[in-house]
Design an enzyme around this catalytic site. Structure first.
Site, short mmCIF file in Angstrom:
data_model
loop_
_atom_site.label_atom_id
_atom_site.label_comp_id
_atom_site.label_asym_id
_atom_site.label_seq_id
_atom_site.Cartn_x
_atom_site.Cartn_y
_atom_site.Cartn_z
N THR A 251 0.79 -1.17 -0.02
CA THR A 251 -0.05 0.19 -0.01
C THR A 251 0.93 1.16 -0.10
OG1 THR A 251 0.04 -0.22 2.37
CG2 THR A 251 -2.12 -0.91 1.30
N THR A 305 -0.20 11.99 -1.53
CA THR A 305 0.41 10.87 -1.33
C THR A 305 -0.15 9.91 -2.35
OG1 THR A 305 -1.50 10.13 0.10
CG2 THR A 305 0.12 11.15 1.39
N1 ASP Z 1 4.30 8.84 -2.71
C1 ASP Z 1 5.11 7.84 -2.04
C2 ASP Z 1 6.23 7.62 -3.03
O1 ASP Z 1 5.93 7.35 -4.22
C3 ASP Z 1 4.34 6.91 -1.54
C4 ASP Z 1 3.19 7.16 -0.75
O2 ASP Z 1 2.52 8.13 -0.76
O3 ASP Z 1 2.92 6.19 -0.19
O4 ASP Z 1 7.08 7.12 -2.42
#
Ligand code: ASP
Length: 407
Positions: A251, A305
Site C-alpha cells: 500500500t 500521497t
Molecule cells: N508517494 C510515495 C512514493 O511514491 C508513496 C506513498 O505516498 O505512499 O514514494
C-alpha cells in the site's frame, strides 16, 4: 583568460542588465485578480492525512500560539516518523528490496520562499528535519543518499537503524514469497507492459491490484500460504493479515501536511519511507519540490500521497498551486492534476486502475480540499483526509473516478 577589458565590459553589461527591468516588472503578473484580493482565514487551517494521534491538535495549538507554520508541519511529521506502527514513514517504514529503509522528505516555507529536500536517506529517523536543515543551513535544496546521511550526522542527528522488527519480518515474508510484486520490468507507462493474466497454477504469479473474480481462488490460496509463512516467521497473529496485504498489494502511505495561519502565512511538508520493496536508490515524488509538496506564499500549498512516479510526471503539487494561481478552487485544481495523470494513460482504465493518488490542498484564504483519484478503498470505505480549522474532523475526498483502490 579574462582580460581587464573583458572584466570591465562585462561589469558594464551586468550593471546595464540590472537596470533594464525594474523589480516590479519582473514579479509574476499572472496571479488572478480574485486570488490577489483574498484575505487570510480568520482561523488557521491544517490539511493532512489522518494520523490517529494527537499531533494535529498539537500543531493547531502551535499555530494559535503564533508558531512558525513550518514548525507546525514538522511537529506532525516528526510524530509519524517516531511511530513504529506507521509503516509508511520514518522508523518502522517498510524497506527497499534489500531490506534497507530509505526515507524521502521535503518542505517549503511560504514567507521565506525557501525549500529543502532529502532523498534515499538511510539510518536517520527524522527525514523531515534533515530537509529543513538542508533548507536553512546550506546553499542547496536537495541532498540524497550517503551524502545526505553524512550531512545529517555532521549536523548532530543520531545515526540509528530504521528497520523495526515488524518491518524486517514483513520484508522476509515478501522475500520468501518469491512470487510477489516488485518494480522490475517495463512499467505501466510502457507499451511493453502486459496485464497480468490468471496463472496456470494457483501460486505462481503476482496478483493484480484490482483482481477480477477469476482471481478469487488464487488470492485465497496465496493468502493462506502467506498467513502460514507469516506464522513461521514469528509475525504476531493480529499483524499477519496486514503483512500479507503488504506482500500482495504493497500500500501507499506517506504524510503530507499543508497549513495556513491567520496572517496568511503558509508552509507544507511531506515525509515518507516511499514504496515498499522499491529498487534501492529509488526516489519517489515526496522529496521532489513541485511534486510531493509545493507552497507559494502568493497562492496556496499542496502535497500528495500515492503513486509517486505518476505524480512526478504531472508535477502534481506545483500544477495544483499554479491552477489556483489562475483562479481555480482547491478542488478544481486537484481534479485538474488528476486529469493529467489519467491523460498520461490516454484514459486506459486497464492501467489507471493500478494507480492511486490523494492531494491535500489549502489556499491562502483557508479554502481547502482533499482530492482522490478513486472514491473508495478496496474495502469500499471512502477516501478521506483530515482538516483542522478550529475543529479537527475527517472529511471525504472529492474524487475523479468511481471505483476502488487497495489503500
Ligand atoms: N508517494 C510515495 C512514493 O511514491 C508513496 C506513498 O505516498 O505512499 O514514494
Amino acid at each position: 583568460m579574462t582580460t581587464r577589458r573583458d572584466f570591465l565590459s562585462r561589469s558594464a553589461m551586468t550593471a546595464a542588465g540590472f537596470g533594464a527591468v525594474t523589480v516590479g516588472q519582473a514579479l509574476p503578473a499572472q496571479v488572478a485578480e480574485s486570488v490577489k484580493q483574498m484575505r487570510p482565514p480568520k482561523k488557521p487551517v491544517i490539511v493532512t492525512r489522518d494520523t490517529g494521534d494527537a499531533s494535529i491538535d498539537e500543531a493547531y495549538k502551535m499555530l494559535l500560539d503564533g508558531a512558525d507554520t513550518l514548525d507546525a508541519c514538522n511537529h506532525v511529521c516528526v510524530a509519524r516518523e517516531n511511530d513504529p506502527n506507521d509503516h509508511s514513514v520514518g522508523y518502522g517504514g517498510l524497506p527497499n528490496e534489500d531490506g534497507v529503509v530509505e526515507l524521502d522528505a521535503c518542505c517549503m516555507q511560504g514567507p521565506t520562499r525557501m525549500a529543502g529536500s532529502v532523498g534515499a536517506l538511510q539510518n536517520i529517523r527524522h527525514a523531515c528535519l534533515v530537509s529543513r536543515i538542508v533548507m536553512e543551513r546550506t546553499g542547496h535544496v536537495m541532498l540524497v543518499g550517503r551524502g545526505a546521511e553524512h550531512f545529517a550526522v555532521m549536523e548532530g542527528l543520531k545515526r540509528e537503524d530504521m528497520l523495526s522488527d515488524d518491518a524486517r519480518k514483513m520484508w522476509l515474508l515478501w522475500k520468501e514469497d518469491r512470487n510477489s510484486h516488485n518494480f522490475w520490468g517495463p512499467p505501466l507507462s510502457s507499451p511493453q507492459w502486459k496485464q497480468p493474466a490468471p496463472p496456470p497454477t494457483l501460486n505462481h504469479s503476482a496478483i493484480p491490484r484490482h483482481p477480477g473474480p477469476e482471481w478469487a481462488d488464487v488470492i485465497r490460496t496465496r493468502s493462506q500460504q502467506l498467513m502460514g509463512m507469516a506464522g513461521d516467521l514469528g509475525i504476531a497473529p493480529h499483524k499477519r493479515a496486514f503483512a500479507v496485504e503488504q506482500v500482495l498489494w504493497p500500500t501507499t502511505g506517506t504524510i503530507h501536511i499543508s497549513v495556513v495561519n491567520t496572517q496568511g502565512e503558509m508552509s507544507g511538508a511531506t515525509t515518507t519511507s516511499g514504496q515498499a520493496w522499491k529498487i534501492p536508490g529509488r526516489v519517489g515524488d515526496s522529496p521532489i519540490i513541485g511534486a510531493g509538496c509545493y507552497t507559494d506564499q502568493d497562492v496556496g500549498s499542496a502535497g500528495a500521497t500515492g503513486s509517486g512516479e505518476e505524480n512526478i510526471k504531472v508535477a502534481g503539487a506545483h500544477t495544483i498551486v499554479d491552477c489556483m494561481r489562475q483562479g481555480m478552487s482547491p478542488k478544481e485544481a486537484g481534479l485538474e492534476a488528476l486529469r493529467r495523470i489519467v491523460r498520461n494513460y490516454n484514459g486506459d482504465m486497464n492501467k489507471i486502475r493500478y494507480l492511486d493518488m490523494i492531494y491535500y490542498i489549502v489556499r491562502k484564504d483557508g479554502a481547502y480540499a482533499g482530492v482522490s483519484l478513486w472514491n473508495t478503498t478496496a474495502s469500499g470505505s471512502p477516501k478521506i483526509f483530515v482538516v483542522h480549522d478550529g475543529e479537527k474532523r475527517i472529511e471525504k475526498c472529492a474524487w475523479l473516478l468511481d471505483g476502488k483502490t487497495t489503500n
